[in-house]
Enzyme design. Structure first.
Site, short mmCIF file in Angstrom:
data_model
loop_
_atom_site.label_atom_id
_atom_site.label_comp_id
_atom_site.label_asym_id
_atom_site.label_seq_id
_atom_site.Cartn_x
_atom_site.Cartn_y
_atom_site.Cartn_z
N ARG A 1 -11.21 2.97 2.88
CA ARG A 1 -11.39 3.43 1.50
C ARG A 1 -11.58 2.27 0.53
O ARG A 1 -12.33 2.38 -0.43
CB ARG A 1 -10.16 4.25 1.06
CG ARG A 1 -10.06 5.58 1.76
CD ARG A 1 -8.95 6.40 1.16
NE ARG A 1 -8.92 7.73 1.74
CZ ARG A 1 -8.28 8.75 1.22
NH1 ARG A 1 -7.61 8.62 0.10
NH2 ARG A 1 -8.28 9.93 1.80
N GLU A 87 5.60 5.91 -0.94
CA GLU A 87 4.56 5.16 -1.65
C GLU A 87 5.05 3.83 -2.20
O GLU A 87 4.28 2.90 -2.36
CB GLU A 87 4.01 6.01 -2.80
CG GLU A 87 3.15 7.18 -2.36
CD GLU A 87 1.78 6.76 -1.87
OE1 GLU A 87 1.42 5.58 -2.01
OE2 GLU A 87 1.07 7.62 -1.33
N SER A 103 0.83 8.27 4.17
CA SER A 103 2.15 7.87 3.67
C SER A 103 3.16 9.00 3.83
O SER A 103 4.37 8.75 3.89
CB SER A 103 2.07 7.44 2.20
OG SER A 103 1.63 8.52 1.40
N LEU A 104 2.68 10.25 3.92
CA LEU A 104 3.60 11.36 4.15
C LEU A 104 4.22 11.26 5.54
O LEU A 104 5.42 11.50 5.72
CB LEU A 104 2.85 12.69 4.00
CG LEU A 104 2.22 12.95 2.63
CD1 LEU A 104 1.46 14.28 2.65
CD2 LEU A 104 3.28 12.97 1.55
#
Length: 227
Positions: A1, A87, A103-104
């Site tokens: 990304r 986070e 990140s979850l």
């Protein structure tokens, strides 16, 4: 990304429009509606764009702060009894470029390990982390005509996007540090909620600028063209 975001930012810098166009109209309309129902519905209802026939204007989004507190895999920081998860943490479980929903998963893993570590009485058995060496940021008095002494939130937003955004360099970061310090110095003692918010925005912006200038290695979402 981060690579895609930099490429988009570089293309935008070459043109007068502040976006690039994402075109999926070559796919059958039913394919688009089935695979991207939310995007199709939003663009059609909010923007009047039918993405089955029209291109979507796209701009990159900056993650100014993410994953800054260094921890071990159990979420322990260098301060006793202080744990960081999700986070806000830099665990390394997803490598350098952890963004978005992965990140979850990290929250689930780290939270379980942290809970187990505390339950086992290991909360105080940590070795201090070795902080990475950082180049001291220069005391900079570098100003140009585009920098303004009068602070406002819109000015700060545009300033951060330009100097602390996706494409960073040492000159812009030094300039940002100098300007943010000047704005902070000229801020009166806050009395209203809005004034406190402005002060916090300045504090956060200055922290981002100083940390970005000190970081001499490009990892994940951070990129400095002079490193």
């Amino acid at each position: 990304r981060d690579i895609v975001a930099r490429a988009i930012a570089a293309e935008i810098a070459k043109q007068t429009q502040d976006f690039v166009s994402l075109d999926i109209s070559r796919q059958p309309a039913e394919f688009v509606r089935q695979h991207f129902p939310s995007i199709h519905r939003h663009c059609l209802s909010q923007c009047g764009l039918d993405i089955t026939r029209q291109a979507i204007p796209v701009r990159p989004v900056q993650h100014y702060t993410c994953g800054g507190i260094q921890t071990d895999p159990s979420g322990r920081t260098s301060l006793p009894q202080l744990y960081a998860l999700g986070e806000t943490a830099c665990t390394g479980l997803h490598g350098a470029n952890r963004l978005a929903s992965n990140s979850l998963l990290e929250c689930v893993v780290t939270a379980r390990l942290a809970a187990q570590t505390i339950a086992d009485g290991q909360a105080f058995q940590t070795e201090p982390f070795q902080r990475p060496s950082e180049s001291p940021y220069a005391e900079a008095d570098i100003f140009s005509d585009d920098l303004q002494n009068t602070f406002s939130r819109p000015v700060l937003q545009a300033f951060n996007q330009r100097h602390l955004g996706i494409l960073r360099n040492d000159t812009d970061l030094r300039r940002a540090i100098a300007q943010l310090r000047l704005w902070k110095q000229n801020q009166a003692e806050p009395y209203t909620a809005s004034e406190y918010e402005n002060r916090n925005l300045l504090e956060c912006s200055l922290a981002v600028a100083q940390a970005a200038y000190a970081r001499r290695q490009n990892i994940g979402a951070h990129f400095n063209s002079d490193c």
